[in-house]
Design a protein around this motif. Sequence first.
Motif, PDB file in Angstrom:
ATOM      1  N   PRO A  80       0.825  -1.217   0.000  1.00 25.24           N
ATOM      2  CA  PRO A  80       0.000   0.000   0.000  1.00 25.24           C
ATOM      3  C   PRO A  80       0.864   1.274   0.000  1.00 25.24           C
ATOM      4  O   PRO A  80       2.004   1.261   0.476  1.00 25.24           O
ATOM      5  N   ALA A  81       0.297   2.336  -0.528  1.00 20.98           N
ATOM      6  CA  ALA A  81       0.978   3.632  -0.509  1.00 20.98           C
ATOM      7  C   ALA A  81       1.402   3.969   0.916  1.00 20.98           C
ATOM      8  O   ALA A  81       0.678   3.691   1.877  1.00 20.98           O
ATOM      9  N   HIS A  82       2.579   4.528   1.064  1.00 24.70           N
ATOM     10  CA  HIS A  82       3.157   4.985   2.330  1.00 24.70           C
ATOM     11  C   HIS A  82       3.442   3.856   3.323  1.00 24.70           C
ATOM     12  O   HIS A  82       3.697   4.139   4.495  1.00 24.70           O
ATOM     13  N   CYS A  83       3.417   2.610   2.872  1.00 27.12           N
ATOM     14  CA  CYS A  83       3.861   1.485   3.699  1.00 27.12           C
ATOM     15  C   CYS A  83       5.375   1.398   3.507  1.00 27.12           C
ATOM     16  O   CYS A  83       5.865   0.973   2.460  1.00 27.12           O
ATOM     17  N   ARG A  84       6.115   1.846   4.513  1.00 25.11           N
ATOM     18  CA  ARG A  84       7.573   1.928   4.379  1.00 25.11           C
ATOM     19  C   ARG A  84       8.179   0.532   4.315  1.00 25.11           C
ATOM     20  O   ARG A  84       7.928  -0.300   5.177  1.00 25.11           O
ATOM     21  N   HIS A  85       8.993   0.340   3.266  1.00 27.62           N
ATOM     22  CA  HIS A  85       9.589  -0.962   3.013  1.00 27.62           C
ATOM     23  C   HIS A  85      10.954  -0.778   2.357  1.00 27.62           C
ATOM     24  O   HIS A  85      11.298   0.303   1.900  1.00 27.62           O
ATOM     25  N   ARG A  86      11.714  -1.845   2.323  1.00 28.53           N
ATOM     26  CA  ARG A  86      13.011  -1.830   1.668  1.00 28.53           C
ATOM     27  C   ARG A  86      13.360  -3.234   1.180  1.00 28.53           C
ATOM     28  O   ARG A  86      12.760  -4.217   1.634  1.00 28.53           O
ATOM     29  N   VAL A  87      14.301  -3.300   0.276  1.00 30.45           N
ATOM     30  CA  VAL A  87      14.817  -4.595  -0.176  1.00 30.45           C
ATOM     31  C   VAL A  87      15.896  -5.005   0.825  1.00 30.45           C
ATOM     32  O   VAL A  87      16.914  -4.325   0.972  1.00 30.45           O
ATOM     33  N   LYS A  88      15.646  -6.090   1.525  1.00 28.03           N
ATOM     34  CA  LYS A  88      16.584  -6.562   2.551  1.00 28.03           C
ATOM     35  C   LYS A  88      17.676  -7.436   1.949  1.00 28.03           C
ATOM     36  O   LYS A  88      18.824  -7.412   2.405  1.00 28.03           O
ATOM     37  N   TRP A  89      17.327  -8.207   0.906  1.00 29.74           N
ATOM     38  CA  TRP A  89      18.291  -9.154   0.332  1.00 29.74           C
ATOM     39  C   TRP A  89      17.848  -9.566  -1.060  1.00 29.74           C
ATOM     40  O   TRP A  89      16.639  -9.689  -1.309  1.00 29.74           O
ATOM     41  N   THR A  90      18.791  -9.718  -1.957  1.00 31.22           N
ATOM     42  CA  THR A  90      18.556 -10.379  -3.237  1.00 31.22           C
ATOM     43  C   THR A  90      19.695 -11.353  -3.459  1.00 31.22           C
ATOM     44  O   THR A  90      20.828 -11.138  -2.999  1.00 31.22           O
ATOM     45  N   ASP A  91      19.405 -12.424  -4.142  1.00 30.95           N
ATOM     46  CA  ASP A  91      20.360 -13.503  -4.384  1.00 30.95           C
ATOM     47  C   ASP A  91      21.577 -12.984  -5.153  1.00 30.95           C
ATOM     48  O   ASP A  91      21.425 -12.436  -6.244  1.00 30.95           O
ATOM     49  N   PRO A  92      22.777 -13.140  -4.607  1.00 35.37           N
ATOM     50  CA  PRO A  92      23.963 -12.674  -5.325  1.00 35.37           C
ATOM     51  C   PRO A  92      24.382 -13.603  -6.465  1.00 35.37           C
ATOM     52  O   PRO A  92      25.177 -13.219  -7.317  1.00 35.37           O
ATOM     53  N   GLN A  93      23.828 -14.809  -6.499  1.00 31.58           N
ATOM     54  CA  GLN A  93      24.216 -15.795  -7.502  1.00 31.58           C
ATOM     55  C   GLN A  93      23.363 -15.756  -8.764  1.00 31.58           C
ATOM     56  O   GLN A  93      23.740 -16.317  -9.789  1.00 31.58           O
ATOM     57  N   GLN A  94      22.205 -15.116  -8.693  1.00 33.85           N
ATOM     58  CA  GLN A  94      21.289 -15.081  -9.830  1.00 33.85           C
ATOM     59  C   GLN A  94      20.574 -13.731  -9.859  1.00 33.85           C
ATOM     60  O   GLN A  94      20.194 -13.209  -8.809  1.00 33.85           O
ATOM     61  N   ALA A  95      20.392 -13.205 -11.037  1.00 34.14           N
ATOM     62  CA  ALA A  95      19.661 -11.941 -11.158  1.00 34.14           C
ATOM     63  C   ALA A  95      18.219 -12.138 -10.706  1.00 34.14           C
ATOM     64  O   ALA A  95      17.572 -13.118 -11.076  1.00 34.14           O
ATOM     65  N   ALA A  96      17.753 -11.216  -9.894  1.00 37.88           N
ATOM     66  CA  ALA A  96      16.338 -11.165  -9.546  1.00 37.88           C
ATOM     67  C   ALA A  96      15.695 -10.177 -10.512  1.00 37.88           C
ATOM     68  O   ALA A  96      16.117  -9.020 -10.588  1.00 37.88           O
ATOM     69  N   VAL A  97      14.714 -10.640 -11.260  1.00 37.46           N
ATOM     70  CA  VAL A  97      14.010  -9.786 -12.208  1.00 37.46           C
ATOM     71  C   VAL A  97      12.619  -9.554 -11.644  1.00 37.46           C
ATOM     72  O   VAL A  97      11.863 -10.506 -11.442  1.00 37.46           O
ATOM     73  N   TRP A  98      12.319  -8.291 -11.367  1.00 35.38           N
ATOM     74  CA  TRP A  98      11.050  -7.890 -10.794  1.00 35.38           C
ATOM     75  C   TRP A  98      10.223  -7.154 -11.835  1.00 35.38           C
ATOM     76  O   TRP A  98      10.768  -6.449 -12.678  1.00 35.38           O
ATOM     77  N   LEU A  99       8.921  -7.274 -11.739  1.00 36.66           N
ATOM     78  CA  LEU A  99       8.007  -6.422 -12.487  1.00 36.66           C
ATOM     79  C   LEU A  99       7.202  -5.660 -11.449  1.00 36.66           C
ATOM     80  O   LEU A  99       6.556  -6.270 -10.590  1.00 36.66           O
ATOM     81  N   ALA A 100       7.272  -4.339 -11.478  1.00 35.30           N
ATOM     82  CA  ALA A 100       6.585  -3.509 -10.509  1.00 35.30           C
ATOM     83  C   ALA A 100       5.556  -2.639 -11.215  1.00 35.30           C
ATOM     84  O   ALA A 100       5.853  -2.036 -12.248  1.00 35.30           O
ATOM     85  N   VAL A 101       4.365  -2.598 -10.640  1.00 33.48           N
ATOM     86  CA  VAL A 101       3.294  -1.759 -11.165  1.00 33.48           C
ATOM     87  C   VAL A 101       2.917  -0.779 -10.051  1.00 33.48           C
ATOM     88  O   VAL A 101       2.457  -1.186  -8.985  1.00 33.48           O
ATOM     89  N   HIS A 102       3.151   0.501 -10.300  1.00 35.21           N
ATOM     90  CA  HIS A 102       2.804   1.562  -9.358  1.00 35.21           C
ATOM     91  C   HIS A 102       1.486   2.172  -9.839  1.00 35.21           C
ATOM     92  O   HIS A 102       1.354   2.532 -11.022  1.00 35.21           O
ATOM     93  N   PHE A 103       0.513   2.294  -8.934  1.00 37.69           N
ATOM     94  CA  PHE A 103      -0.807   2.763  -9.348  1.00 37.69           C
ATOM     95  C   PHE A 103      -1.503   3.491  -8.218  1.00 37.69           C
ATOM     96  O   PHE A 103      -1.160   3.307  -7.047  1.00 37.69           O
ATOM     97  N   SER A 104      -2.469   4.325  -8.567  1.00 39.72           N
ATOM     98  CA  SER A 104      -3.300   5.009  -7.582  1.00 39.72           C
ATOM     99  C   SER A 104      -4.583   4.226  -7.414  1.00 39.72           C
ATOM    100  O   SER A 104      -5.258   3.923  -8.397  1.00 39.72           O
ATOM    101  N   ALA A 105      -4.879   3.881  -6.169  1.00 35.44           N
ATOM    102  CA  ALA A 105      -6.074   3.081  -5.900  1.00 35.44           C
ATOM    103  C   ALA A 105      -7.340   3.892  -6.073  1.00 35.44           C
ATOM    104  O   ALA A 105      -7.360   5.074  -5.981  1.00 35.44           O
TER     105      ALA A 105
END
Length: 105
Positions: A80-105
């Motif tokens: 949700p909007a304004h839910c503070r978050h961060r990326v804590k870890w991604t695998d160093p051995q393989q690329a993490a490919v994300w698809l992100a959709v930012h939208f207004s509810a």
Amino acid sequence: MKNLFASIPASLEAERFEELAGGKDVRIERIVSRGHASPVCGWYDQSQDEWVVVLQGRAVLAFEQGGDVALSTGDHVTIPAHCRHRVKWTDPQQAAVWLAVHFSA
């Protein structure tokens, strides 16, 4: 035509963010990570909701309110909007490919 898995470098100094499409109230981006994490004090606080799916690889999201969410290929979460978050870890051995959709509810 483009492919979401094209042009993924073998090594990345920083996460790669690439806007794929967007409009008035929506932005779609591809994110590529390999062993990257947000700074411990680097919380994202976004004005829009975000739906994110891991298309390849593994990652862990941390939330300021507490709790971590481990994601692997096919896993998705809505932040949700304004839910503070961060990326804590991604695998160093393989690329993490994300698809992100930012939208207004």
